[in-house]
Design a protein around this motif. Structure first.
Motif, PDB file in Angstrom:
ATOM      1  N   GLN A  98      -1.369   1.564  -8.666  1.00  0.00           N
ATOM      2  CA  GLN A  98      -0.772   2.242  -7.506  1.00  0.00           C
ATOM      3  C   GLN A  98       0.067   3.438  -7.938  1.00  0.00           C
ATOM      4  OE1 GLN A  98       0.692  -0.320  -4.071  1.00  0.00           O
ATOM      5  NE2 GLN A  98       0.541  -1.792  -5.714  1.00  0.00           N
ATOM      6  N   THR A 110       0.842  -1.187   0.000  1.00  0.00           N
ATOM      7  CA  THR A 110       0.000   0.000   0.000  1.00  0.00           C
ATOM      8  C   THR A 110       0.877   1.237   0.000  1.00  0.00           C
ATOM      9  OG1 THR A 110      -1.492  -1.247   1.336  1.00  0.00           O
ATOM     10  CG2 THR A 110      -1.908   1.104   1.211  1.00  0.00           C
ATOM     11  N   SER A 126      -8.266   5.326  -7.398  1.00  0.00           N
ATOM     12  CA  SER A 126      -8.099   4.725  -6.067  1.00  0.00           C
ATOM     13  C   SER A 126      -9.034   3.529  -5.888  1.00  0.00           C
ATOM     14  CB  SER A 126      -8.332   5.766  -4.969  1.00  0.00           C
ATOM     15  OG  SER A 126      -9.599   6.348  -5.125  1.00  0.00           O
ATOM     16  N   ASP A 171      -2.376   6.064  -8.955  1.00  0.00           N
ATOM     17  CA  ASP A 171      -3.049   6.599  -7.773  1.00  0.00           C
ATOM     18  C   ASP A 171      -2.138   7.593  -7.046  1.00  0.00           C
ATOM     19  OD1 ASP A 171      -5.107   6.532  -5.567  1.00  0.00           O
ATOM     20  OD2 ASP A 171      -3.366   5.757  -4.477  1.00  0.00           O
ATOM     21  N   SER A 175      -6.311  -4.799  -5.988  1.00  0.00           N
ATOM     22  CA  SER A 175      -5.485  -5.367  -4.924  1.00  0.00           C
ATOM     23  C   SER A 175      -5.980  -6.768  -4.580  1.00  0.00           C
ATOM     24  CB  SER A 175      -5.483  -4.463  -3.689  1.00  0.00           C
ATOM     25  OG  SER A 175      -6.728  -4.519  -3.029  1.00  0.00           O
ATOM     26  N   MET A 209      -7.701   0.692  -7.927  1.00  0.00           N
ATOM     27  CA  MET A 209      -6.540   0.120  -7.243  1.00  0.00           C
ATOM     28  C   MET A 209      -6.988  -0.844  -6.132  1.00  0.00           C
ATOM     29  SD  MET A 209      -3.680   2.222  -5.122  1.00  0.00           S
ATOM     30  CE  MET A 209      -4.788   2.631  -3.794  1.00  0.00           C
TER      31      MET A 209
END
Ligand SMILES: Nc1ncnc2c1ncn2[C@@H]1O[C@H](COP(=O)(O)OP(=O)(O)OP(=O)(O)O)[C@@H](O)[C@H]1O
Length: 551
Positions: free
Chosen positions: A172, A9, A332, A175, A339, A335
């Motif tokens: 990521q 993260t 976001s 983002d 994940s 993402m």
């Protein structure tokens, strides 16, 4: 391939850069401020300045054998810096349309502040006479374009999980540009050839922020012809029509890259029949027909992916490439969804997306719609008022049982043949049996949620006794928190003052139970899967009820 360190993260880094865009020019005293900022940046920067001679030595006088390729901004050479031996990529910017020294330096300094594991790191620059060069970390593994479309004989095709991990890493990086630096940076040129991969296939976005340095700056026509046409197939419709670029234009380009990963097709492929040349145009009619999703998948994958994972990846891509920019998701949210899709079975985690606190609720709804088992189109929609709460509970319970059973069947069938698919008859039977379940919008979210078993025990804090209520063991050692879309990103919870470090909030409603971990050690509220009792040992909500994860 194990490149999870790259997929951690991202820390919420608020870069102090203020002149990544030119908005400061419109402010009062802009000129004075700008000089002060530049001086400050020069002091703080870790960027190195190189003389032209140093870079000529590094690249053996820009010899042909060092040439990595040529893009819209100029040629790129592989070089070795002396005396350190650091291997770098040296981008020699085309001379026409070059900026003055100061302007160039200001832009480069702001680029130098961008620092994320999924971005190619700018090491330094050279502004010597009329020469403008940028020096980047050398990324060893080639580009996504090479790995997907120009595969060398010594490389096998990438498997599904690797593809989703690359998509997640790229998301990521994007983002970070959109959400973690202030002001946000629009990438503008996201495409498979700009997603570089290291030896572990960890993605690094390159070429961000260069539009202010390259030819065509300030000249819309030149910009549109030389840059956009070169990236045709990736550019959002609003950009190709009139140059109206927003963060959502990047999301469109990201969707195209995701589609390439799913399908193995190029964004634009003139060797294919007319109606298949443009990837998005080819895919659009298929988006509405989940039965055809398996036909969209790259044939070299040989069906080695879970059907739900594929459906949800296609759902994400289809949202990203929507014609209307405002309806595209935030990166976001993309993402967060990726994940989960990027986790492999070996990691002991599910490969489809549990219900999450997306910033935009439409993502959770769209994903639930695209779940082949629980798609609302296959479920009778019943007005919430017409079903009592106990009806709902029992219907959700029975669905839960079936979904859990279905997951067990899935995992045993996947271990049998590796394809992850049940027979057509079985799947059809499953869908039919679910199709009688009533569902409303809230239950759609629950139906996604109950795909995953999570572990928690309810603790009554008042008499300090554990009372185990409806706890569910996950099928692996991880423990998942479940998020209620109704309590997702309430702005009051984002308000730092109202939160305390390590606070865990839970939310209860008649038919739902949600927990989320509000981590204020970062600037942004963030949501964590609770992994073990060590991570969180005491959880309290407003009503004094605590949720305690079980081993
Ligand atoms: N940091 C880097 N490490 C390794 N190779 C790189 C690096 N940067 C660029 N390259 C390679 O250099 C070549 C030219 O890159 P460049 O980004 O200039 O052009 P492009 O991506 O092909 O086109 P465009 O400029 O339109 O984005 C590509 O093959 C790219 O993979």
């Amino acid at each position: 391939m194990h490149c999870f360190p790259c997929f951690s993260t991202p820390k919420s880094k608020k870069s102090p850069t203020r002149n990544e865009t030119n908005d400061n020019e419109t402010r009062p005293h802009a000129r004075e401020n700008k000089h002060a900022e530049e001086a400050e940046q020069l002091e703080e920067t870790t960027l190195k300045t190189f003389t032209f001679r140093e870079l000529a030595t590094a690249t053996k006088n820009f010899r042909q054998e060092c040439l990595l390729g040529e893009g819209g901004f100029g040629r790129v050479y592989k070089g070795t810096l002396q005396p350190t031996g650091q291997v770098v990529a040296v981008k020699q910017l085309d001379k026409h349309g070059l900026h003055g020294n100061k302007e160039f330096q200001a832009e480069v300094l702001s680029l130098g502040r961008l620092d994320h594991p999924n971005l190619v790191k700018l090491v330094g620059y050279c502004a010597d006479g009329d020469q403008r060069l940028l020096v980047y970390d050398y990324v060893t593994g080639g580009s996504l374009q090479d790995h997907l479309h120009d595969l060398k004989s010594d490389r096998g095709p990438m498997d599904w999980t690797t593809r989703m991990q690359i998509a997640y890493g790229a998301a990521q990086g994007l983002d970070y540009l959109h959400d973690k630096v202030n002001p946000p940076v629009i990438y503008r040129d996201l495409k498979a050839s700009n997603v570089l991969l290291d030896d572990d296939l960890c993605p690094k976005l390159s070429d961000f922020g260069l539009h202010k340095l390259g030819p065509g700056t300030g000249d819309k026509m030149v910009a549109l012809t030389s840059r956009v046409m070169g990236t045709y197939g990736y550019s959002a419709p609003e950009y190709t029509r009139g140059g109206n670029l927003t963060l959502k234009s990047d999301v469109y380009s990201f969707g195209v890259v995701l589609l390439e990963l799913i399908t193995g097709r190029r964004a634009l492929d003139t060797t294919r029949p007319n109606d298949e040349q443009n990837l998005v145009s080819w895919a659009q009619p298929l988006f509405g027909d989940p039965k055809r999703y398996p036909d969209m998948a790259d044939p070299v994958l040989e069906n080695k992916f879970s059907e739900r994972g594929l459906n949800q990846a296609v759902a994400i891509a289809s949202m990203c490439v929507q014609e209307e920019a405002t309806t595209r998701p935030l990166i976001s949210d993309v993402m967060v969804a990726l994940s989960f899709l990027s986790m492999s079975k070996e990691d002991g985690v599910p490969t489809t997306v549990p219900i999450l606190s997306f910033r935009d609720k439409s993502m959770s709804i769209a994903l639930s719609r695209h779940d082949s088992d629980l798609a609302p189109s296959k479920l009778a929609v019943e007005d919430e008022k017409s079903s009592t709460s106990s009806d709902k509970e029992s219907s959700v319970d029975s669905m839960k049982e079936r979904v859990i059973k279905r997951e067990e069947e899935d995992s045993s069938s996947e271990s049998d043949d590796g394809s992850g698919s049940n027979s057509d008859e079985e799947q059809e039977e499953d869908r039919n049996s679910l199709s009688t379940e009533p569902i409303d919008e809230k239950n759609q979210a629950q139906s996604l949620k109950i795909n995953y078993r999570y572990s928690w025990e309810e603790v009554d804090v008042s008499d300090d006794k554990l009372s185990s209520k409806g706890s569910q063991k996950s099928n692996d050692e991880s423990i998942y928190s479940c998020y209620d879309i109704d309590v997702d990103h309430d702005d009051s919870l984002r308000n730092k003052e109202k939160r305390e470090e390590g606070d865990i909030h839970s939310s209860k409603s008649d038919d739902d139970q949600s927990v989320y971990f509000d981590d204020v050690s970062e600037d942004e509220i963030s949501f964590h899967r609770i992994k073990s009792e060590v991570d969180v040992d005491y959880v309290e909500d407003d009503s004094g009820t605590s949720l305690h994860p079980v081993k």
